[in-house]
Design an enzyme around this catalytic site. Sequence first.
Site, PDB file in Angstrom:
ATOM      1  N   GLY A 104     -14.935 -44.378 -11.474  1.00 13.01           N
ATOM      2  CA  GLY A 104     -15.291 -43.685 -10.246  1.00 13.01           C
ATOM      3  C   GLY A 104     -16.572 -42.906 -10.484  1.00 13.01           C
ATOM      4  O   GLY A 104     -16.904 -42.591 -11.637  1.00 13.01           O
ATOM      5  N   GLN A 130     -23.013 -36.593  -8.922  1.00 13.53           N
ATOM      6  CA  GLN A 130     -23.149 -36.893 -10.355  1.00 13.53           C
ATOM      7  C   GLN A 130     -24.454 -37.610 -10.680  1.00 13.53           C
ATOM      8  O   GLN A 130     -24.856 -37.666 -11.833  1.00 13.53           O
ATOM      9  CB  GLN A 130     -21.965 -37.746 -10.846  1.00 13.53           C
ATOM     10  CG  GLN A 130     -20.653 -36.982 -10.855  1.00 13.53           C
ATOM     11  CD  GLN A 130     -19.532 -37.858 -11.380  1.00 13.53           C
ATOM     12  OE1 GLN A 130     -18.952 -38.623 -10.633  1.00 13.53           O
ATOM     13  NE2 GLN A 130     -19.235 -37.752 -12.665  1.00 13.53           N
ATOM     14  N   CYS A 146     -14.348 -37.509 -17.394  1.00 19.92           N
ATOM     15  CA  CYS A 146     -15.383 -37.445 -16.362  1.00 19.92           C
ATOM     16  C   CYS A 146     -16.707 -37.877 -16.970  1.00 19.92           C
ATOM     17  O   CYS A 146     -17.053 -37.417 -18.056  1.00 19.92           O
ATOM     18  CB  CYS A 146     -15.480 -36.017 -15.830  1.00 19.92           C
ATOM     19  SG  CYS A 146     -16.722 -35.822 -14.543  1.00 19.92           S
ATOM     20  N   LEU A 147     -17.437 -38.744 -16.265  1.00 18.85           N
ATOM     21  CA  LEU A 147     -18.734 -39.201 -16.791  1.00 18.85           C
ATOM     22  C   LEU A 147     -19.698 -38.040 -16.962  1.00 18.85           C
ATOM     23  O   LEU A 147     -20.641 -38.135 -17.742  1.00 18.85           O
ATOM     24  CB  LEU A 147     -19.330 -40.263 -15.864  1.00 18.85           C
ATOM     25  CG  LEU A 147     -18.567 -41.599 -15.826  1.00 18.85           C
ATOM     26  CD1 LEU A 147     -19.124 -42.505 -14.741  1.00 18.85           C
ATOM     27  CD2 LEU A 147     -18.627 -42.301 -17.182  1.00 18.85           C
ATOM     28  N   HIS A 186     -10.203 -36.986  -7.681  1.00 25.07           N
ATOM     29  CA  HIS A 186     -11.200 -36.484  -8.639  1.00 25.07           C
ATOM     30  C   HIS A 186     -12.600 -36.537  -8.011  1.00 25.07           C
ATOM     31  O   HIS A 186     -13.370 -35.578  -8.116  1.00 25.07           O
ATOM     32  CB  HIS A 186     -11.110 -37.332  -9.913  1.00 25.07           C
ATOM     33  CG  HIS A 186     -12.091 -37.001 -10.989  1.00 25.07           C
ATOM     34  ND1 HIS A 186     -11.707 -36.600 -12.252  1.00 25.07           N
ATOM     35  CD2 HIS A 186     -13.450 -37.042 -11.021  1.00 25.07           C
ATOM     36  CE1 HIS A 186     -12.797 -36.403 -12.992  1.00 25.07           C
ATOM     37  NE2 HIS A 186     -13.863 -36.675 -12.271  1.00 25.07           N
ATOM     38  N   GLU A 187     -12.922 -37.670  -7.353  1.00 27.36           N
ATOM     39  CA  GLU A 187     -14.278 -37.828  -6.787  1.00 27.36           C
ATOM     40  C   GLU A 187     -14.500 -36.926  -5.578  1.00 27.36           C
ATOM     41  O   GLU A 187     -15.588 -36.385  -5.395  1.00 27.36           O
ATOM     42  CB  GLU A 187     -14.542 -39.287  -6.394  1.00 27.36           C
ATOM     43  CG  GLU A 187     -14.416 -40.303  -7.513  1.00 27.36           C
ATOM     44  CD  GLU A 187     -15.120 -39.944  -8.797  1.00 27.36           C
ATOM     45  OE1 GLU A 187     -16.114 -39.194  -8.775  1.00 27.36           O
ATOM     46  OE2 GLU A 187     -14.653 -40.403  -9.857  1.00 27.36           O
ATOM     47  N   HIS A 197     -15.475 -33.701  -6.708  1.00 26.48           N
ATOM     48  CA  HIS A 197     -16.909 -33.633  -7.052  1.00 26.48           C
ATOM     49  C   HIS A 197     -17.751 -33.311  -5.819  1.00 26.48           C
ATOM     50  O   HIS A 197     -18.740 -32.583  -5.910  1.00 26.48           O
ATOM     51  CB  HIS A 197     -17.392 -34.986  -7.611  1.00 26.48           C
ATOM     52  CG  HIS A 197     -17.227 -35.151  -9.093  1.00 26.48           C
ATOM     53  ND1 HIS A 197     -17.816 -34.319 -10.018  1.00 26.48           N
ATOM     54  CD2 HIS A 197     -16.560 -36.097  -9.817  1.00 26.48           C
ATOM     55  CE1 HIS A 197     -17.516 -34.739 -11.247  1.00 26.48           C
ATOM     56  NE2 HIS A 197     -16.749 -35.814 -11.153  1.00 26.48           N
TER      57      HIS A 197
HETATM   58 NI    NI Z   1     -15.920 -36.904 -12.743  1.00 22.86          NI
END
Ligand code: NI
Length: 186
Positions: free
Chosen positions: A46, A51, A97-98, A139-140, A143
């Site tokens: 995701g 991000q 998380c990226l 989660h997204e 963000h």
């Molecule tokens: Ni993340």
Amino acid sequence: MAIRSILYADDPRLRQKAKPVRQFGPALKALADDMLETMHAANGIGLAAPQVGVLQRLLVAHVPKNENDSQSGKDFVLVNPQIVQASSEKVEGVEGCLSIPTWYGRVLRSEWVVVKALSVYGKPIRIRAHGLLARVFQHEIDHLNGILFVDHITKPEDLWQELPQEEGEEVEEPAASAAEAVAQPV
Ligand code: NI
């Protein structure tokens, strides 16, 4: 398509509330395509637009193919997503998380959610997701509101670091968390 650079946790843009997308067209499609390519290149499941430094309400997701889940193995692009229903039942799962590489944590999320959104072409969509995809959407969408998964962690033992193994390094004991099927970052 192009791979965009991913912002890291101390970047203040990750803490801002993203603005609704109002313009549909080639630029939005190109951004969505870039986000999908960036997510896949980073082995993520995701990615939210903030991000990659774009403060707009857009997310992409793709959970690994699993025969028991018809929504797995597909690319999702959700514009202006909103959770309109969520299970009161919460489940614990491991998240990464990226934007916070090497860190993992146990986070409680609703087991299923219903998300209303627009497609990249502006067409209304409604998706009921459960399990991992529901977790990724939650989660997204966090963000998009400037929230990171670490914000949900209340006990220090629920957050840990796993450094990538060096080439040729011998594995001693498997990490305690390895048994928990560490999630791919999102
Ligand atoms: Ni993340």
